[in-house]
Motif scaffolding. Structure first.
Motif, short mmCIF file in Angstrom:
data_model
loop_
_atom_site.label_atom_id
_atom_site.label_comp_id
_atom_site.label_asym_id
_atom_site.label_seq_id
_atom_site.Cartn_x
_atom_site.Cartn_y
_atom_site.Cartn_z
N GLY A 94 -38.65 34.23 -52.93
CA GLY A 94 -37.32 34.36 -52.32
C GLY A 94 -37.34 35.22 -51.07
N MET A 95 -38.09 36.31 -51.11
CA MET A 95 -38.20 37.18 -49.94
C MET A 95 -38.89 36.45 -48.78
SD MET A 95 -39.32 40.69 -51.75
CE MET A 95 -38.47 42.02 -50.93
N CYS A 131 -36.50 34.06 -47.14
CA CYS A 131 -35.58 34.76 -46.23
C CYS A 131 -36.24 35.01 -44.89
CB CYS A 131 -35.16 36.10 -46.81
SG CYS A 131 -34.16 36.02 -48.28
N GLY A 150 -35.28 33.17 -41.35
CA GLY A 150 -34.92 34.01 -40.20
C GLY A 150 -35.73 33.68 -38.97
N ILE A 198 -30.18 31.38 -45.32
CA ILE A 198 -30.59 32.78 -45.41
C ILE A 198 -29.81 33.51 -46.49
CG2 ILE A 198 -30.73 34.97 -44.16
CD1 ILE A 198 -31.27 33.36 -41.63
N SER A 255 -28.26 32.32 -49.15
CA SER A 255 -28.63 31.88 -50.50
C SER A 255 -30.00 32.41 -50.90
CB SER A 255 -28.57 30.36 -50.60
OG SER A 255 -29.47 29.78 -49.70
N SER A 256 -30.92 32.53 -49.95
CA SER A 256 -32.22 33.11 -50.26
C SER A 256 -32.11 34.57 -50.64
CB SER A 256 -33.17 32.97 -49.06
OG SER A 256 -33.45 31.64 -48.79
N VAL A 257 -31.24 35.29 -49.94
CA VAL A 257 -31.03 36.71 -50.26
C VAL A 257 -30.43 36.85 -51.66
CG1 VAL A 257 -29.70 38.77 -49.64
CG2 VAL A 257 -30.85 37.45 -47.87
N THR A 308 -33.05 36.19 -54.23
CA THR A 308 -33.99 37.31 -54.30
C THR A 308 -33.42 38.45 -55.12
OG1 THR A 308 -34.93 36.72 -52.16
CG2 THR A 308 -35.32 38.94 -52.92
N GLN A 324 -35.74 29.27 -56.31
CA GLN A 324 -36.37 30.09 -55.28
C GLN A 324 -37.65 29.44 -54.77
OE1 GLN A 324 -37.86 33.93 -55.88
NE2 GLN A 324 -39.26 33.39 -57.52
N SER A 376 -38.07 26.21 -46.67
CA SER A 376 -38.18 27.07 -45.49
C SER A 376 -39.49 26.81 -44.76
CB SER A 376 -38.07 28.55 -45.88
OG SER A 376 -39.20 28.97 -46.61
#
Length: 104
Positions: A11-12, A15, A19, A53, A55-57, A60, A77, A84
């Motif tokens: 997940g991190m 993100c 980005g 972004i 939803s990924s945060v 995470t 995730q 991504s």
């Protein structure tokens, strides 16, 4: 192997890659800003931020602070991470192809 998929690093990473893709997208829009509508650019950037972004945060944080996680969160995730990576490299590949065509 199972602990790898149950960690929050996917997940991190999603993100971070989303980005980077957003920054590349905005940089490309700046280069061709005369050809595009600024409203369409802001809508597209907002969609990337909100849908990808954000939803990924959220995923995470759920992975980090959740105690008993359903399997669909773990799969989500990993799917976000894969998506991504595809977006990042597909965009980069299209940009490289476009630059090669302009040189020829």
């Amino acid at each position: 192997m199972a602990k790898t998929f149950y960690s929050s690093e996917f997940g991190m990473a999603a993100c971070i890659v989303f980005g980077q893709t957003l920054v590349k997208l905005i940089a490309e829009f700046i280069k061709i800003r005369d050809e595009l509508d600024s409203g369409a650019i802001s809508v597209l950037c907002s969609i990337v931020v909100l849908c990808l972004i954000f939803s990924s945060v959220i995923l995470t944080f759920v992975m980090i602070f959740g105690e008993k996680l359903p399997i669909w969160i773990i799969h989500s995730q990993i799917i976000m991470f894969g998506f991504s990576i595809v977006m990042h490299f597909v965009y980069f590949g299209v940009k490289q192809q476009r630059a090669a065509e302009q040189k020829a």
